[in-house]
Enzyme design. Structure first.
Site, short mmCIF file in Angstrom:
data_model
loop_
_atom_site.label_atom_id
_atom_site.label_comp_id
_atom_site.label_asym_id
_atom_site.label_seq_id
_atom_site.Cartn_x
_atom_site.Cartn_y
_atom_site.Cartn_z
N ASP A 118 13.09 6.52 -55.42
CA ASP A 118 14.30 5.89 -54.88
C ASP A 118 15.57 6.54 -55.43
O ASP A 118 16.52 6.81 -54.70
CB ASP A 118 14.30 4.39 -55.19
CG ASP A 118 13.08 3.69 -54.64
OD1 ASP A 118 12.34 4.32 -53.85
OD2 ASP A 118 12.84 2.52 -55.00
N SER A 154 19.36 -1.10 -55.30
CA SER A 154 19.52 -0.98 -56.76
C SER A 154 19.56 0.48 -57.19
O SER A 154 20.39 0.87 -58.00
CB SER A 154 18.42 -1.74 -57.50
OG SER A 154 17.14 -1.30 -57.11
N GLU A 209 3.20 6.08 -49.38
CA GLU A 209 3.46 4.75 -49.95
C GLU A 209 2.56 4.48 -51.16
O GLU A 209 1.35 4.65 -51.08
CB GLU A 209 3.21 3.68 -48.88
CG GLU A 209 4.23 2.58 -48.90
CD GLU A 209 5.66 3.10 -48.70
OE1 GLU A 209 6.38 3.21 -49.71
OE2 GLU A 209 6.05 3.39 -47.57
N GLY A 230 17.19 -6.62 -50.83
CA GLY A 230 15.91 -7.30 -50.66
C GLY A 230 15.13 -6.82 -49.45
O GLY A 230 14.16 -7.43 -49.04
N ALA A 231 15.56 -5.70 -48.86
CA ALA A 231 14.88 -5.18 -47.67
C ALA A 231 14.01 -3.97 -48.01
O ALA A 231 13.37 -3.39 -47.15
CB ALA A 231 15.91 -4.79 -46.61
N LEU A 246 15.23 -1.11 -49.21
CA LEU A 246 15.95 0.12 -48.87
C LEU A 246 16.69 0.69 -50.08
O LEU A 246 17.56 1.54 -49.95
CB LEU A 246 16.92 -0.13 -47.70
CG LEU A 246 16.24 -0.63 -46.41
CD1 LEU A 246 17.28 -0.91 -45.33
CD2 LEU A 246 15.21 0.37 -45.91
#
EC number: 2.7.1.6
Length: 382
Positions: free
Chosen positions: A174, A130, A34, A124-125, A127
């Site tokens: 991502d 976008s 992270e 908005g989680a 995941l």
């Protein structure tokens, strides 16, 4: 009705002819690693079976028409021959426009396209809805026009669009996992070289994502602060990025650093080491060791990087009490709310779901959302 059926049917209704193909690109969850991506470090995400789906067809002119099924069938239309600028009203359209604009800079040998987009990646989680949209749009143009672009280039193009056109700072993870994900595997990504290694997931283990539904407010400003603190740390060591600093070098001079910066640096250095070890543990099916590494990662995010919130810590504790050393659990994503990720033997999933349902809302006043996912294939035809 599947997303594929939905977008194909809407396409025929909206444009009066059938789509020639349907493309999907998945969302993702990061198992460990992270805030390491923008420090040129390592991450270990897997693609999940929630995706953005686009039914599409090439046009014989230079027009792009895009319908967003999830936004009341809003339609955006623009030309490839005029400068592509931001849409005044539709934020979703800017992801599409940005990808197309940056693709033109890479390879301008494509023409117009009609697209209908729908997705089920929770927004908005954390995941990556976008990124999955950016990769899906890039893959549409690559496939329709046979552009000589590989998954990594489509991912980089999506990242550029998000950073420069949409105006949101993000690392490369991502988009890369959405483009390159492999069924039943996680992907160890070196965020400097963009090299990837598929890591097989142990059989009989579920990837569980639980959204705390705690509304993230600090995430933008605090994200940028963390980034600056990491850059300050790298400058102190006269290195291009924290990737180049060893834990031994850090320990020798940690006392000379600003105490807050020192904590941030320590998180990145230890998290990178944990992530590389986690890939080995997963590959060997050592869920016990993976669980220990995930627990250490969570503690480091909580105490050194300071990006968790009490609601997230509560969720982690509830899950940990059920799974013990049979799996792992930690916060995932940028922090200050969002989701936790857990690797759980399939037979324990109902017990975890029950414990969370009984305890989380009682302790926090917020109802969680529970997702059971499968490590899935990256972008392509569906």
């Amino acid at each position: 009705m599947s997303l594929k059926e939905k977008t194909q049917s809407l396409f025929a209704n909206a444009f009066g002819y059938p789509a020639t193909r349907t493309i999907q690109a998945p969302g993702r969850v990061n198992l460990i690693g992270e805030h390491t991506d923008y420090n040129d470090g390592f991450v270990l995400p897997c693609a999940i079976d929630y995706q953005t789906v686009i039914s599409c067809a090439p046009r014989d002119d230079r027009k792009v028409r895009v319908m967003a099924a999830d936004y009341e069938n809003q339609l955006d239309e623009f030309s490839l021959d005029a400068p592509i600028v931001a849409h005044e009203n539709y934020q979703w359209a800017n992801y599409v426009r940005g990808v197309v604009k940056h693709l033109q800079l890479r390879n301008n040998s494509f023409g117009g396209v009609d697209m209908v987009i729908s997705g089920n990646v929770p927004q908005g989680a954390g995941l990556s809805s976008s990124a999955s949209l950016e990769v899906a749009v890039g893959t549409v143009l690559q496939q329709l026009y046979h552009l000589p672009l590989d998954g990594a280039q489509i991912a980089l193009n999506g990242q550029e669009a998000e950073n420069q056109f949409v105006g949101c700072n993000c690392g490369i993870m991502d988009q890369l996992i959405s483009a390159l994900g492999k069924k039943d595997h996680a992907l160890l990504i070196d965020c400097r070289s963009l090299g990837t290694k598929a890591v097989s997931m142990p059989k009989g283990v579920a990837v569980v994502i639980i959204n705390s539904n705690f509304k993230r407010t600090l995430v933008g400003s605090e994200y940028n602060t963390r980034r600056e603190q990491c850059e300050t740390g790298a400058r102190f060591f006269q290195q291009p990025a924290l990737r180049d600093v060893t834990i031994e070098e850090f320990n020798a001079v940690a006392h000379e650093l600003d105490p807050i910066v020192a904590k941030r640096v320590r998180h990145i250095l230890t998290e990178n080491a944990r992530t590389v070890e986690a890939a080995s543990a997963l590959e060997q099916g050592d869920l016990k060791r993976m669980g220990e590494l995930m627990a250490e990662s969570h503690a480091s995010m909580r105490d050194d990087f300071e990006i968790t919130v009490p609601q997230i810590d509560t969720l982690v504790e509830i899950v940990k009490a059920v799974i013990g050393d049979k799996g792992g659990v930690r916060m995932t994503g940028g922090g200050f709310g969002g989701c936790i990720v857990a690797l759980i033997p399939e037979e324990l999933v109902p017990a975890v779901q029950q414990a969370v349902a009984e305890q989380y809302e009682a302790k926090t006043g917020i109802k969680e959302t529970f997702y059971v996912c499968k490590p899935s294939q990256g972008a392509g035809q569906c």
